[in-house]
Design a protein around this motif. Structure first.
Motif, PDB file in Angstrom:
ATOM      1  N   ILE A  50       0.849  -1.207   0.000  1.00  0.00           N
ATOM      2  CA  ILE A  50       0.000   0.000   0.000  1.00  0.00           C
ATOM      3  C   ILE A  50       0.882   1.255   0.000  1.00  0.00           C
ATOM      4  CG2 ILE A  50      -1.671   1.316   1.380  1.00  0.00           C
ATOM      5  CD1 ILE A  50      -2.746  -1.484   2.325  1.00  0.00           C
ATOM      6  N   GLN A  51       1.952   1.208   0.772  1.00  0.00           N
ATOM      7  CA  GLN A  51       2.892   2.340   0.785  1.00  0.00           C
ATOM      8  C   GLN A  51       3.515   2.529  -0.603  1.00  0.00           C
ATOM      9  OE1 GLN A  51       5.137   1.073   4.493  1.00  0.00           O
ATOM     10  NE2 GLN A  51       5.539   3.256   4.461  1.00  0.00           N
ATOM     11  N   TYR A  52       3.907   1.419  -1.172  1.00  0.00           N
ATOM     12  CA  TYR A  52       4.550   1.466  -2.496  1.00  0.00           C
ATOM     13  C   TYR A  52       3.581   2.048  -3.537  1.00  0.00           C
ATOM     14  CZ  TYR A  52       6.698  -0.144  -6.832  1.00  0.00           C
ATOM     15  OH  TYR A  52       7.246  -0.203  -8.088  1.00  0.00           O
ATOM     16  N   TYR A  53       2.338   1.574  -3.489  1.00  0.00           N
ATOM     17  CA  TYR A  53       1.321   2.084  -4.423  1.00  0.00           C
ATOM     18  C   TYR A  53       1.198   3.607  -4.286  1.00  0.00           C
ATOM     19  CZ  TYR A  53      -3.313   3.507  -5.942  1.00  0.00           C
ATOM     20  OH  TYR A  53      -4.351   4.190  -6.515  1.00  0.00           O
ATOM     21  N   ASN A  54       1.147   4.074  -3.042  1.00  0.00           N
ATOM     22  CA  ASN A  54       0.969   5.517  -2.831  1.00  0.00           C
ATOM     23  C   ASN A  54       2.206   6.318  -3.227  1.00  0.00           C
ATOM     24  OD1 ASN A  54      -1.717   6.426  -1.531  1.00  0.00           O
ATOM     25  ND2 ASN A  54      -1.288   4.423  -0.650  1.00  0.00           N
TER      26      ASN A  54
ATOM     27  N   GLU B  67       5.906  11.570   3.593  1.00  0.00           N
ATOM     28  CA  GLU B  67       5.735  10.513   4.594  1.00  0.00           C
ATOM     29  C   GLU B  67       6.173  10.994   5.977  1.00  0.00           C
ATOM     30  OE1 GLU B  67       7.617   6.970   3.086  1.00  0.00           O
ATOM     31  OE2 GLU B  67       6.158   6.778   1.476  1.00  0.00           O
ATOM     32  N   PHE B 105      12.155   3.249  -5.188  1.00  0.00           N
ATOM     33  CA  PHE B 105      11.042   3.760  -4.393  1.00  0.00           C
ATOM     34  C   PHE B 105      10.543   2.685  -3.424  1.00  0.00           C
ATOM     35  CE2 PHE B 105      11.312   6.683  -7.866  1.00  0.00           C
ATOM     36  CZ  PHE B 105      11.105   7.901  -7.237  1.00  0.00           C
ATOM     37  N   LEU B 109      10.675   0.226   2.893  1.00  0.00           N
ATOM     38  CA  LEU B 109       9.371  -0.442   2.993  1.00  0.00           C
ATOM     39  C   LEU B 109       9.635  -1.797   3.652  1.00  0.00           C
ATOM     40  CD1 LEU B 109       7.663   0.316  -0.441  1.00  0.00           C
ATOM     41  CD2 LEU B 109       7.477   1.538   1.715  1.00  0.00           C
ATOM     42  N   LEU B 133       5.135  -6.276  -3.741  1.00  0.00           N
ATOM     43  CA  LEU B 133       4.754  -4.855  -3.754  1.00  0.00           C
ATOM     44  C   LEU B 133       4.006  -4.510  -5.036  1.00  0.00           C
ATOM     45  CD1 LEU B 133       7.932  -3.051  -2.306  1.00  0.00           C
ATOM     46  CD2 LEU B 133       5.934  -3.896  -1.100  1.00  0.00           C
ATOM     47  N   VAL B 136       0.450  -5.973  -4.948  1.00  0.00           N
ATOM     48  CA  VAL B 136      -0.460  -5.174  -4.108  1.00  0.00           C
ATOM     49  C   VAL B 136      -0.823  -3.878  -4.839  1.00  0.00           C
ATOM     50  CG1 VAL B 136      -0.767  -3.988  -1.899  1.00  0.00           C
ATOM     51  CG2 VAL B 136       0.493  -6.128  -1.980  1.00  0.00           C
ATOM     52  N   ALA B 137       0.179  -3.274  -5.481  1.00  0.00           N
ATOM     53  CA  ALA B 137      -0.095  -2.029  -6.211  1.00  0.00           C
ATOM     54  C   ALA B 137      -1.132  -2.268  -7.303  1.00  0.00           C
ATOM     55  CB  ALA B 137       1.200  -1.483  -6.798  1.00  0.00           C
ATOM     56  N   MET B 140      -4.504  -2.673  -5.700  1.00  0.00           N
ATOM     57  CA  MET B 140      -5.015  -1.354  -5.294  1.00  0.00           C
ATOM     58  C   MET B 140      -5.640  -0.636  -6.490  1.00  0.00           C
ATOM     59  SD  MET B 140      -4.666  -0.391  -2.059  1.00  0.00           S
ATOM     60  CE  MET B 140      -4.468   1.387  -1.965  1.00  0.00           C
ATOM     61  N   TYR B 156      -1.454   4.549   4.780  1.00  0.00           N
ATOM     62  CA  TYR B 156      -0.351   5.377   4.269  1.00  0.00           C
ATOM     63  C   TYR B 156      -0.283   6.699   5.035  1.00  0.00           C
ATOM     64  CZ  TYR B 156       2.912   7.520   0.959  1.00  0.00           C
ATOM     65  OH  TYR B 156       4.009   8.118   0.393  1.00  0.00           O
TER      66      TYR B 156
END
Lengths: 260, 194
Positions: A50-54, B67, B105, B109, B133, B136-137, B140, B156
């Protein structure tokens, strides 16, 4: 009070909402309870995703801003290390640029007497190689800056391929900067490699360097050469709004474009 | 807009920080747009970095800044935002020069590895992390806008349920909690299906 589920504990731990005692208990449980640890491993994969997506969504927003970006005002581009000793040179440059403006305005006036022309014709009428280059003076033994100086000299002698080769060497030594990209754009334009010139001049806009107004003018010309009228118009409008050396002929060129 | 570093600019920076804290993205993008040319020029000329790398570092810096605001690591400013961002940029540039790796990026994480994973080689774990990752992206992306937003606000931005309730226009916190639960379940279902 009900006992929290594993999912609720994962959430609370992740969001740092547990008390010190509960946090210690949580971490101890990870070491002893295999199912709990496996569930938490799955949970961290999800939250990291979720962090990566954002993050990628933010990066995308930045890239979209880049794509529609109008260059910031000269004030925000101003480099702090610009020193007063540069000012006289800079002013001299403006006088020379004004002379170029006058010449170009005369070319524009002649053009007005001619028949209506296409955008590439307008380009041909307004394009002349840049007469005066003002590169920053090399500091100490800066080989890359020396190469740029040589490239500038080659450009002024109309030896565009040599100039491009020297710039490539400079890029390999120290990476690209505004001056380098600007010079590259000028050479490519002179060699009628318009699309490449456009790219170099667009990239140059990202940097602070002395001849940004010149870079913008030649970018407008690169657009014209490729029949990219809206882009040319937008760039010329920016020049027209700035109180700079290209204000007059930008206004003139815009008027010519409107007439077509 | 005042020149960076001046008193009035510090006031503007503080206002901008408040706007970012409240979850507004536009001021963040505007800050990116405003500082990017100077930052990229400074980074590429002082650390001999290619333009593209300096640009990626600046994007990463802006993400980490966002962040840090959301995680309350940065809650008030003692210097200008520009000074703060340039300091992060300097560290990232030095890190890049040391490691000579592509800007990622995925850094910081963290993924917890249970005992079943511990037998894997580090490289294999990294590859697995990257694949996860990206899965999941993609999941999403497949969710509806509402679910994407509520999940992002909770995991987030780490917003409180009260703030999520207000941002999403729910009547009560309980509704927000239920909705978040449903959305997370949908996300898990999508992941299992992928």
């Amino acid at each position: 009070m009900t006992t929290p589920t594993s999912d609720e504990l994962y959430d609370a731990y992740y969001r740092q909402e547990l008390s010190a005692a509960d946090k210690a208990a949580f971490e101890a449980r990870l070491q002893t309870d295999t199912d709990f640890a496996a569930g938490y491993a799955e949970f961290t994969r999800l939250t990291a995703g979720i962090q990566y997506y954002n993050r990628m969504r933010l990066v995308q927003a930045f890239k979209e801003a880049d794509a529609r970006q109008e260059p910031a005002s000269p004030l925000t581009f101003r480099r702090e290390e610009d020193t007063p000793k540069n000012v006289p040179l800079y002013r001299r440059g403006w006088m020379l640029a004004a002379a170029v403006v006058l010449l170009l305005a005369m070319a524009g006036a002649l053009f007005l007497l001619a028949d209506r022309s296409s955008a590439p014709d307008l380009y041909a009428a307004y394009y002349t190689p840049l007469a005066q280059l003002e590169l920053a003076h090399p500091r100490g033994e800066d080989e890359s800056a020396e190469l740029k100086q040589q490239a500038a000299a080659a450009y002024q002698q109309a030896d565009y391929p040599t100039s491009l080769q020297l710039l490539e060497k400079a890029r390999q030594l120290a990476g690209a900067d505004g001056e380098l990209l600007f010079l590259q754009g000028l050479n490519l334009l002179a060699l009628e490699r318009y699309a490449e010139a456009e790219q170099a001049l667009l990239q140059a806009r990202e940097f602070r360097f002395r001849q940004q107004q010149d870079a913008r003018w030649y970018l407008a010309l690169a657009y014209l050469a490729q029949e990219k009228r809206p882009e040319a118009r937008q760039t010329l409008e920016t020049l027209q709004q700035n109180d700079g050396p290209y204000q007059t002929q930008s206004t003139e060129l815009l008027r010519r474009l409107e007439q077509e | 807009m005042s020149a960076p570093g001046t008193a009035s600019s510090l006031e503007e920076d503080r206002l901008l920080l408040e706007q970012v804290k409240s979850g507004q993205e536009a001021p963040l993008v505007e800050l990116y747009r405003r500082l990017k040319p100077e930052f990229v020029y400074w980074l590429s000329s002082n650390y001999s970095l290619p333009f593209e790398t300096a640009e990626e570092i600046f994007q990463l810096v802006m993400v980490l800044f966002y962040e840090n605001v959301m995680n309350q690591k940065l809650s008030e400013l003692n210097s200008s935002l520009k000074t703060y961002l340039f300091a992060i940029g300097k560290n990232k540039a030095l890190e890049f020069q040391r490691k000579k790796q592509k800007i990622s990026f995925m850094e910081d994480l963290s993924v917890y590895h249970d005992r079943a994973d511990e037998a894997m080689e580090e490289q294999e774990l990294e590859l697995q992390k990257e694949t996860t990752l990206q899965q999941v992206a993609r999941a999403m992306e497949a969710l509806n806008e509402g679910c994407r937003k509520i999940i992002s606000l909770f995991y987030y931005n780490k917003s409180s349920m009260r703030d999520i309730m207000a941002a999403m226009g729910y009547a009560t916190e309980a509704v927000a909690r239920n909705q978040r639960y449903r959305c997370v379940q949908k996300l898990k279902t999508l992941l299992q299906a992928s």
